[in-house]
Design a protein around this motif. Structure first.
Motif, PDB file in Angstrom:
ATOM      1  N   GLN A   1     -76.121 -60.897  50.921  1.00  0.00           N
ATOM      2  CA  GLN A   1     -77.509 -60.261  51.522  1.00  0.00           C
ATOM      3  C   GLN A   1     -76.885 -59.061  52.261  1.00  0.00           C
ATOM      4  OE1 GLN A   1     -80.860 -60.928  50.923  1.00  0.00           O
ATOM      5  NE2 GLN A   1     -80.166 -62.295  49.278  1.00  0.00           N
ATOM      6  N   ASN A   2     -75.843 -58.508  51.755  1.00  0.00           N
ATOM      7  CA  ASN A   2     -75.233 -57.511  52.327  1.00  0.00           C
ATOM      8  C   ASN A   2     -75.051 -56.377  51.556  1.00  0.00           C
ATOM      9  OD1 ASN A   2     -73.222 -55.264  53.430  1.00  0.00           O
ATOM     10  ND2 ASN A   2     -72.530 -56.785  54.854  1.00  0.00           N
ATOM     11  N   TYR A   3     -76.030 -55.020  51.346  1.00  0.00           N
ATOM     12  CA  TYR A   3     -75.825 -54.068  50.424  1.00  0.00           C
ATOM     13  C   TYR A   3     -74.513 -53.223  50.520  1.00  0.00           C
ATOM     14  CZ  TYR A   3     -77.227 -49.974  48.075  1.00  0.00           C
ATOM     15  OH  TYR A   3     -77.268 -48.821  47.147  1.00  0.00           O
ATOM     16  N   LEU A   4     -73.992 -53.085  51.596  1.00  0.00           N
ATOM     17  CA  LEU A   4     -72.662 -52.324  51.440  1.00  0.00           C
ATOM     18  C   LEU A   4     -71.573 -53.130  50.820  1.00  0.00           C
ATOM     19  CD1 LEU A   4     -72.678 -50.935  55.155  1.00  0.00           C
ATOM     20  CD2 LEU A   4     -73.620 -49.910  52.993  1.00  0.00           C
ATOM     21  N   GLU A   5     -71.452 -54.584  51.111  1.00  0.00           N
ATOM     22  CA  GLU A   5     -70.407 -55.175  50.461  1.00  0.00           C
ATOM     23  C   GLU A   5     -71.144 -55.281  48.948  1.00  0.00           C
ATOM     24  OE1 GLU A   5     -70.085 -59.052  51.563  1.00  0.00           O
ATOM     25  OE2 GLU A   5     -69.473 -58.742  53.835  1.00  0.00           O
ATOM     26  N   ASP A   6     -72.219 -55.572  48.539  1.00  0.00           N
ATOM     27  CA  ASP A   6     -72.285 -55.805  47.120  1.00  0.00           C
ATOM     28  C   ASP A   6     -72.115 -54.296  46.395  1.00  0.00           C
ATOM     29  OD1 ASP A   6     -73.193 -58.437  47.391  1.00  0.00           O
ATOM     30  OD2 ASP A   6     -75.286 -57.751  47.593  1.00  0.00           O
ATOM     31  N   VAL A   7     -72.177 -53.255  46.893  1.00  0.00           N
ATOM     32  CA  VAL A   7     -72.013 -51.987  46.055  1.00  0.00           C
ATOM     33  C   VAL A   7     -70.463 -51.984  45.862  1.00  0.00           C
ATOM     34  CG1 VAL A   7     -71.629 -49.593  46.776  1.00  0.00           C
ATOM     35  CG2 VAL A   7     -73.788 -50.729  47.192  1.00  0.00           C
TER      36      VAL A   7
ATOM     37  N   ARG B   1     -70.207 -52.326  41.995  1.00  0.00           N
ATOM     38  CA  ARG B   1     -70.072 -50.925  41.373  1.00  0.00           C
ATOM     39  C   ARG B   1     -68.515 -50.715  41.406  1.00  0.00           C
ATOM     40  NH1 ARG B   1     -73.685 -46.587  44.574  1.00  0.00           N
ATOM     41  NH2 ARG B   1     -75.345 -47.433  43.298  1.00  0.00           N
ATOM     42  N   PHE B   2     -67.826 -51.231  42.043  1.00  0.00           N
ATOM     43  CA  PHE B   2     -66.224 -50.811  41.977  1.00  0.00           C
ATOM     44  C   PHE B   2     -65.237 -51.967  41.737  1.00  0.00           C
ATOM     45  CE2 PHE B   2     -68.503 -47.805  44.984  1.00  0.00           C
ATOM     46  CZ  PHE B   2     -68.026 -46.596  44.241  1.00  0.00           C
ATOM     47  N   ASP B   3     -65.470 -53.146  42.031  1.00  0.00           N
ATOM     48  CA  ASP B   3     -64.412 -54.199  41.893  1.00  0.00           C
ATOM     49  C   ASP B   3     -64.282 -54.453  40.414  1.00  0.00           C
ATOM     50  OD1 ASP B   3     -64.079 -54.610  44.569  1.00  0.00           O
ATOM     51  OD2 ASP B   3     -65.081 -56.471  44.331  1.00  0.00           O
ATOM     52  N   PRO B   4     -63.018 -54.878  39.805  1.00  0.00           N
ATOM     53  CA  PRO B   4     -62.993 -55.057  38.345  1.00  0.00           C
ATOM     54  C   PRO B   4     -63.758 -56.154  38.068  1.00  0.00           C
ATOM     55  CG  PRO B   4     -60.738 -54.985  39.667  1.00  0.00           C
ATOM     56  CD  PRO B   4     -61.785 -54.844  40.657  1.00  0.00           C
ATOM     57  N   ILE B   5     -64.185 -55.700  36.690  1.00  0.00           N
ATOM     58  CA  ILE B   5     -65.169 -56.826  35.981  1.00  0.00           C
ATOM     59  C   ILE B   5     -64.456 -58.076  35.604  1.00  0.00           C
ATOM     60  CG2 ILE B   5     -66.469 -57.483  33.914  1.00  0.00           C
ATOM     61  CD1 ILE B   5     -67.664 -54.505  34.321  1.00  0.00           C
ATOM     62  N   GLU B   6     -63.149 -57.973  35.083  1.00  0.00           N
ATOM     63  CA  GLU B   6     -62.234 -58.895  34.560  1.00  0.00           C
ATOM     64  C   GLU B   6     -61.394 -59.212  35.793  1.00  0.00           C
ATOM     65  OE1 GLU B   6     -60.665 -56.139  31.591  1.00  0.00           O
ATOM     66  OE2 GLU B   6     -60.579 -58.318  30.158  1.00  0.00           O
ATOM     67  N   ASP B   7     -62.311 -60.559  36.510  1.00  0.00           N
ATOM     68  CA  ASP B   7     -61.667 -61.024  38.052  1.00  0.00           C
ATOM     69  C   ASP B   7     -61.102 -62.278  37.933  1.00  0.00           C
ATOM     70  OD1 ASP B   7     -63.949 -62.119  37.704  1.00  0.00           O
ATOM     71  OD2 ASP B   7     -64.681 -61.520  39.535  1.00  0.00           O
ATOM     72  N   GLY B   8     -61.079 -62.685  36.615  1.00  0.00           N
ATOM     73  CA  GLY B   8     -60.511 -64.316  36.609  1.00  0.00           C
ATOM     74  C   GLY B   8     -61.510 -65.291  36.734  1.00  0.00           C
ATOM     75  N   CYS B   9     -62.713 -64.943  37.332  1.00  0.00           N
ATOM     76  CA  CYS B   9     -64.112 -65.701  37.019  1.00  0.00           C
ATOM     77  C   CYS B   9     -64.846 -65.787  35.798  1.00  0.00           C
ATOM     78  CB  CYS B   9     -64.740 -65.464  38.297  1.00  0.00           C
ATOM     79  SG  CYS B   9     -64.006 -65.575  39.886  1.00  0.00           S
ATOM     80  N   LEU B  10     -64.697 -64.824  35.049  1.00  0.00           N
ATOM     81  CA  LEU B  10     -65.648 -64.819  33.882  1.00  0.00           C
ATOM     82  C   LEU B  10     -64.291 -64.993  32.644  1.00  0.00           C
ATOM     83  CD1 LEU B  10     -67.411 -61.085  34.334  1.00  0.00           C
ATOM     84  CD2 LEU B  10     -68.117 -63.687  34.781  1.00  0.00           C
ATOM     85  N   GLU B  11     -65.241 -65.730  31.551  1.00  0.00           N
ATOM     86  CA  GLU B  11     -64.425 -66.097  30.377  1.00  0.00           C
ATOM     87  C   GLU B  11     -65.085 -65.191  29.380  1.00  0.00           C
ATOM     88  OE1 GLU B  11     -64.572 -70.121  29.153  1.00  0.00           O
ATOM     89  OE2 GLU B  11     -63.177 -70.572  30.909  1.00  0.00           O
TER      90      GLU B  11
END
Length: 508
Positions: free
Chosen positions: A461-467, A471-481
């Motif tokens: 629930q933190n907008y700054l963290e979620d941005v 918006r910036f962290d890699p999508i292929e992060d090891g949690c997605l197949e």
């Protein structure tokens, strides 16, 4: 019976659905999409609710989309203005041409064999069934039941000889001029209804079981109006958004870290508004600020009608309804011609749709949410769920941006399927709305998905963290197949602190 295929199928044409459609148009211009809307008009909440004074409970400069400025100086806009803004946005980006009205989605099943969603919708006017297939499905239905609001079973309700009207189903012809009205509740709806109805009613009583934290807010932002005179429209909008996001975050964070100090501050502000003419016990909750949502009071209008005597407030429990009103447990009787139970929402996920994967129903309470966007174990699907502590639309924008990034990456890599998989035993017991202690959330605990205890599974629930995350962290992060394989994208180095912060505040 007809059948059609789209790259993306959006369920719901409210603020979220229109926002996702606009982002797809902007960022994935080659993708086909359709929006299925059960009602005969777009707008969602702002088309459904028609009670007197209906308005936003968040400032419009953060509630507006990040790509289309909310103009003028209104901070808290009326429902009709908000609906017009959403409709004009849809028209400007051509999203209105993609909406199919009057269609109630009856089923949505993911087929692993065909690698697509198979969706059945019924035209509620004609009864005709339409079949859709889509590579990706996005739920934009909000979080409550449009067919009915929450209303307790009040003892003796059948004895009452007046009208009982729920705000979610307001009759267009309701005349309350010169009537005695009791509004049950102390949330945003009640706080809006009481001063508006007091203009025509003979008297309005706000009956609350317990007080709510209130904060007066001017309806017009004079600073923004001044900025709009000397700066380009988009620049003024971004500056105002940045200021309002910062203030909202500060109020929320200080409430969590220093609840006693914030309680003193909020009560001091209310005491000043009341000028000693109303007992402060009606405004002193027994919980900490932001354990439940903070309600704003437009131009202090509620305090004004209470001071004038046009309205009053009672803090008590209902013993029963009587022929002429409500008897309280204290023995006091409130006379009423009209009783309005502004008692909250009936929480419902995905508009009541029960999605399935290869014929197996997805039980939401057994699932956790990845980045507050995707449901664990459900392929090629997303669920747009806005914020509860700041403007809903702030989350809509960045969640939609993330989905567009994801879709574009899948095209680039040639992936057909994506699914979030929790391999770290991340499941917690808190729901995705766990930060709030409101009654409507407690009542829906068996219907809400859970959040994880750490990582991308935890709802901040933190907008700054979620941005930063969306918006910036890699999508292929090891949690997605992707296509059944877990991938780790190439790390491109940290974005640092300033870029995500600037992006969060200014939307660039």
């Amino acid at each position: 019976m007809s059948q059609q295929h789209f790259d993306v199928l959006i369920i719901g044409a409210g603020v979220s659905g229109i926002g996702v459609g606009c982002h797809l148009t902007r960022e994935c211009p080659g993708k086909t999409f359709a929006i299925l809307e059960r009602r005969q008009s777009l707008g969602g909440t702002w088309d459904l609710f028609r009670y007197p004074g209906i308005r936003s409970d968040s400032d419009m400069f953060t509630f507006g989309y990040n790509f289309r400025p909310w103009t003028g100086g209104k901070v808290l806009a009326d429902g009709a203005s908000i609906k017009d803004y959403v409709a004009n946005t849809a028209r400007e980006y051509g999203v209105d041409r993609h909406i199919r009205y009057g269609l109630a989605v009856k089923s949505a099943d993911w087929s692993s064999v065909d690698k697509c969603w198979k969706v059945t919708a019924e035209n509620e006017a004609s009864g005709e069934v339409e079949n859709y297939t889509a590579n990706f499905m996005v739920g934009c239905t909000g979080y409550y039941n449009y067919d009915k609001g929450y209303k307790p079973d009040f003892p003796g309700e059948s004895d009452f000889q007046g009208q009982v009207v729920h705000p979610q189903h307001w009759p267009e012809d309701l005349d309350y001029t010169g009537k005695k009205v009791v509004v049950i509740g102390s949330g945003a709806t009640a706080v809006t209804l009481v001063p508006t109805m007091a203009e025509k009613a003979s008297h309005v009583t706000m009956l609350q079981r317990s007080p709510t934290y209130l904060m007066p807010l001017p309806s017009v932002d004079k600073v923004t109006l001044a900025l709009q005179k000397v700066l380009p429209e988009k620049v003024a909008y971004k500056l105002t958004r940045a200021r309002n996001i910062s203030i909202s975050r500060l109020l929320y964070e200080r409430s969590r870290k220093s609840p006693k100090a914030m309680r003193r501050l909020l009560l001091r502000v209310i005491k000043h508004q009341l000028d000693g003419k109303v007992d402060m016990r009606h405004f002193s909750p027994d919980y900490n600020p932001w354990d439940q949502r903070l309600c704003v009071v437009k131009d202090g209008d509620l305090f004004k009608v209470l001071k004038s005597g046009k309205a009053s407030i009672a803090t008590d429990h209902i013993e029963r309804f009587t022929k002429t009103g409500i008897r309280l447990k204290s023995g006091e009787e409130l006379e009423a011609d009209i009783i309005i139970p502004a008692t909250g929402l009936d929480v419902q996920m995905l508009g009541g749709i029960k999605p399935s994967v290869d014929g197996q129903e997805v039980v939401m309470k057994d699932k956790i949410i990845y980045k507050n966007v995707m449901v664990e174990g459900v392929p090629n699907a997303a669920m747009i769920f806005g914020y509860t502590n700041i403007s809903w639309t702030l989350k809509v924008d960045i969640a939609a941006e993330y989905l567009c990034r994801l879709v574009n990456l899948m095209d680039k890599r040639g992936y057909r399927t994506v699914v979030a998989k929790d391999t770290g035993n991340s499941r917690g017991e808190d729901t995705i709305l766990g930060a709030l202690d409101a009654g409507y959330i407690k009542r829906a605990a068996d219907r809400l998905p859970r959040q994880g205890t750490h990582g991308p599974w935890k709802s901040s629930q933190n907008y700054l963290e979620d941005v930063k995350i969306l918006r910036f962290d890699p999508i292929e992060d090891g949690c997605l197949e992707f296509d059944g394989k877990r991938t780790h994208g190439r790390q491109q180095g940290s974005t640092g602190f300033l870029k995500p912060l600037r992006s969060a505040l200014f939307g660039v």
